[in-house]
Design a protein around this motif. Structure first.
Motif, PDB file in Angstrom:
ATOM      1  N   UNK A   1       0.831  -1.210   0.000  1.00 13.34           N
ATOM      2  CA  UNK A   1       0.000   0.000   0.000  1.00 13.34           C
ATOM      3  C   UNK A   1       0.864   1.257   0.000  1.00 13.34           C
ATOM      4  N   UNK A   2       1.943   1.254   0.791  1.00 13.11           N
ATOM      5  CA  UNK A   2       2.836   2.413   0.815  1.00 13.11           C
ATOM      6  C   UNK A   2       3.437   2.662  -0.565  1.00 13.11           C
ATOM      7  N   UNK A   3       3.861   1.603  -1.226  1.00 14.57           N
ATOM      8  CA  UNK A   3       4.425   1.755  -2.571  1.00 14.57           C
ATOM      9  C   UNK A   3       3.375   2.283  -3.546  1.00 14.57           C
ATOM     10  N   UNK A   4       2.156   1.755  -3.432  1.00 16.03           N
ATOM     11  CA  UNK A   4       1.057   2.180  -4.301  1.00 16.03           C
ATOM     12  C   UNK A   4       0.735   3.659  -4.074  1.00 16.03           C
ATOM     13  N   UNK A   5       0.614   4.061  -2.819  1.00 13.47           N
ATOM     14  CA  UNK A   5       0.296   5.450  -2.514  1.00 13.47           C
ATOM     15  C   UNK A   5       1.454   6.377  -2.876  1.00 13.47           C
ATOM     16  N   UNK A   6       2.685   5.898  -2.654  1.00 13.35           N
ATOM     17  CA  UNK A   6       3.851   6.732  -2.956  1.00 13.35           C
ATOM     18  C   UNK A   6       3.885   7.102  -4.430  1.00 13.35           C
ATOM     19  N   UNK A   7       3.566   6.137  -5.301  1.00 13.17           N
ATOM     20  CA  UNK A   7       3.562   6.408  -6.738  1.00 13.17           C
ATOM     21  C   UNK A   7       2.539   7.490  -7.083  1.00 13.17           C
TER      22      UNK A   7
ATOM     23  N   UNK B   1      -2.715   1.521  13.099  1.00 10.49           N
ATOM     24  CA  UNK B   1      -3.534   2.225  12.101  1.00 10.49           C
ATOM     25  C   UNK B   1      -5.024   2.102  12.403  1.00 10.49           C
ATOM     26  N   UNK B   2      -5.499   2.727  13.483  1.00  9.47           N
ATOM     27  CA  UNK B   2      -6.935   2.643  13.803  1.00  9.47           C
ATOM     28  C   UNK B   2      -7.817   3.224  12.705  1.00  9.47           C
ATOM     29  N   UNK B   3      -7.269   4.166  11.916  1.00 10.69           N
ATOM     30  CA  UNK B   3      -8.027   4.730  10.799  1.00 10.69           C
ATOM     31  C   UNK B   3      -7.850   3.947   9.515  1.00 10.69           C
ATOM     32  N   UNK B   4      -7.156   2.805   9.599  1.00 10.50           N
ATOM     33  CA  UNK B   4      -7.012   1.862   8.497  1.00 10.50           C
ATOM     34  C   UNK B   4      -6.327   2.475   7.271  1.00 10.50           C
ATOM     35  N   UNK B   5      -6.725   2.030   6.071  1.00  5.76           N
ATOM     36  CA  UNK B   5      -6.003   2.407   4.850  1.00  5.76           C
ATOM     37  C   UNK B   5      -6.036   3.922   4.644  1.00  5.76           C
ATOM     38  N   UNK B   6      -7.152   4.556   4.968  1.00  9.07           N
ATOM     39  CA  UNK B   6      -7.251   6.004   4.795  1.00  9.07           C
ATOM     40  C   UNK B   6      -6.216   6.727   5.654  1.00  9.07           C
ATOM     41  N   UNK B   7      -6.060   6.286   6.898  1.00 11.95           N
ATOM     42  CA  UNK B   7      -5.083   6.916   7.789  1.00 11.95           C
ATOM     43  C   UNK B   7      -3.664   6.682   7.280  1.00 11.95           C
ATOM     44  N   UNK B   8      -3.386   5.494   6.750  1.00 10.57           N
ATOM     45  CA  UNK B   8      -2.054   5.201   6.207  1.00 10.57           C
ATOM     46  C   UNK B   8      -1.722   6.141   5.062  1.00 10.57           C
ATOM     47  N   UNK B   9      -2.656   6.321   4.141  1.00  9.24           N
ATOM     48  CA  UNK B   9      -2.404   7.215   3.007  1.00  9.24           C
ATOM     49  C   UNK B   9      -2.242   8.659   3.469  1.00  9.24           C
TER      50      UNK B   9
END
Length: 436
Positions: A309-315, A340-348
């Motif tokens: 996910x980090x690689x995907x968002x970084x691009x 990451x209590x806010x899940x994928x949205x918080x990670x991005x």
């Protein structure tokens, strides 16, 4: 040659661990920053800053002859050539190591990834990406449900990607050529919610100078996504149930029924089964919506997906900011450990914030500023124990945190939850929202 991996201690005293398993690969590609992908040849290549290096890097932290990559009995081996700053494989300093698909390499500050050109890329569905068993099960479920005309209920925690799942059901189904209309039921304006869903005719109420098409009409031939369906008032739940049963709507102020041809996908993070028992959600509507149910996993249930996910968002963020985005191995490792209590949205959002403020490579401190609190914040320690029902006590505690923090925004940071989530918690059970 038997490759070994070593801990980053002094070279004379470093310990080594044999890597006995050789990857079974016939071709690999080295994909690095600001360079075209390099298919690894069977002949040895030298990585370094020297003019005659096969892979020349202009990084002052890279030694003249930094490392060698060579084919050996069915696999590629990387060997450090006595570099000053070391050769790192997946964040660990090595003397020798086998290269396998998805291995991350670092020479000085230059980073690269080893890719198997014959392997399938991580599955991507409507912007969602991952390889974990939980994610692959989700993709399989979406693929099975997408062709069906039946209503679907998507359940999952805040930030897990419920709208993306609904979009996948639309994109993979026979209605992909029609519109995808999303409505946040929790944000429908008081007094106009019925009109927003079903439309109104001219003169239906004061200010209705012309007719208005509701969401059901706008989604004709496509998919209507009703997000946060649990926030819909009971009287609208009754109207929605009738529309789902008859496939017809009556605009506000109108007399003629209008046929609607839509597929409805609803979503919630609320415990609707419990709310049904409490009388806060209609049981007949719950069963009508939940004929097919998609359960979205939290990010903590998707081990191994955080780096992808980090690689995907970084691009994507690189394209937005117009400059390279580099994540350190420490940042990736810290992100994998974070709840990451806010899940994928918080990670991005965390990655976007770090990329916006960082001048160089993003480390753990930039990605997770402050990290996990080592002790409870002062405002949390000073809370008096409230009394009452569970809901009353919960809200009293949250309200006290907001009081002590001074605003919902700062309280959300203290509790490590999204601001919108904290606001929703405070509004729940009839409580008002404290001022900012």
């Amino acid at each position: 040659m038997q490759p070994t991996i070593s801990t980053p201690t002094a070279r004379d005293g470093e310990t080594t661990i044999e890597i006995r398993r050789r990857p079974r690969v016939s071709s690999l590609i080295l994909s690095g920053e600001d360079r075209p992908p390099l298919p690894l040849p069977r002949r040895p290549i030298v990585v370094g800053s020297a003019a005659d290096a096969d892979l020349r890097l202009g990084d002052p932290a890279v030694s003249a002859r930094h490392a060698r990559i060579a084919w050996d009995e069915g696999g590629w081996v990387i060997e450090d050539l006595g570099s000053t700053n070391g050769t790192y494989v997946d964040g660990v300093r090595v003397r020798q190591a086998w290269l396998a698909p998805n291995t991350r390499l670092r020479f000085g500050r230059w980073r690269a990834r080893v890719v198997d050109p014959g392997a399938d890329a991580a599955p991507t569905v409507a912007g969602m990406i991952g390889r974990s068993p939980a994610f692959l099960r989700l993709v399989d479920t979406l693929g099975r449900f997408a062709p069906l005309p039946t209503t679907v209920l998507v359940r999952g925690p805040t930030g897990a990607g419920k709208e993306l799942a609904a979009r996948a059901l639309h994109d993979l189904g026979p209605r992909r050529g029609g519109p995808f209309v999303a409505v946040n039921c929790g944000a429908l304006p008081d007094g106009l919610s019925e009109s927003e869903l079903f439309g109104h005719v001219r003169g239906a109420f004061t200010g209705a100078l012309r007719g208005h098409e509701g969401a059901f009409a706008r989604a004709r031939g496509g998919t209507l996504f009703l997000d946060e369906i649990g926030e819909l008032p009971l009287h609208l739940q009754a109207l929605l149930l009738r529309v789902l049963e008859t496939r017809r709507v009556v605009p506000v102020g109108g007399e003629q029924e209008v046929e609607v041809d839509v597929r409805v996908v609803a979503a919630t993070h609320r415990p609707l089964d419990r709310w049904v028992a409490e009388g806060r959600f209609r049981e007949d509507l719950y069963h009508r919506l939940g004929i097919l149910t998609v359960e979205l996993p939290a990010l903590t249930e998707r081990p191994g997906d955080v780096p992808i996910l980090l690689e995907h968002f970084a691009a994507a963020i690189e394209g937005e900011l117009g400059r390279p985005l580099i994540l350190t191995d420490e940042a990736i490792a810290a992100a994998e450990r974070h709840p990451w209590p806010g899940n994928v949205r918080q990670l991005r959002n965390a990655l976007l914030r770090a990329a916006a403020v960082a001048d160089g490579p993003i480390g753990a401190a930039e990605l997770l500023p402050g990290g996990a609190p080592s002790r409870p914040p002062e405002c949390a320690r000073s809370i008096a124990v409230p009394r009452g029902t569970y809901a009353q006590m919960t809200r009293a505690l949250l309200a006290k945190v907001v009081d002590e923090a001074g605003s919902i925004r700062r309280a959300a940071r203290v509790l490590e939850v999204p601001r919108s989530t904290l606001g929703a918690w405070l509004r729940r059970d009839g409580g008002g929202r404290p001022g900012e």
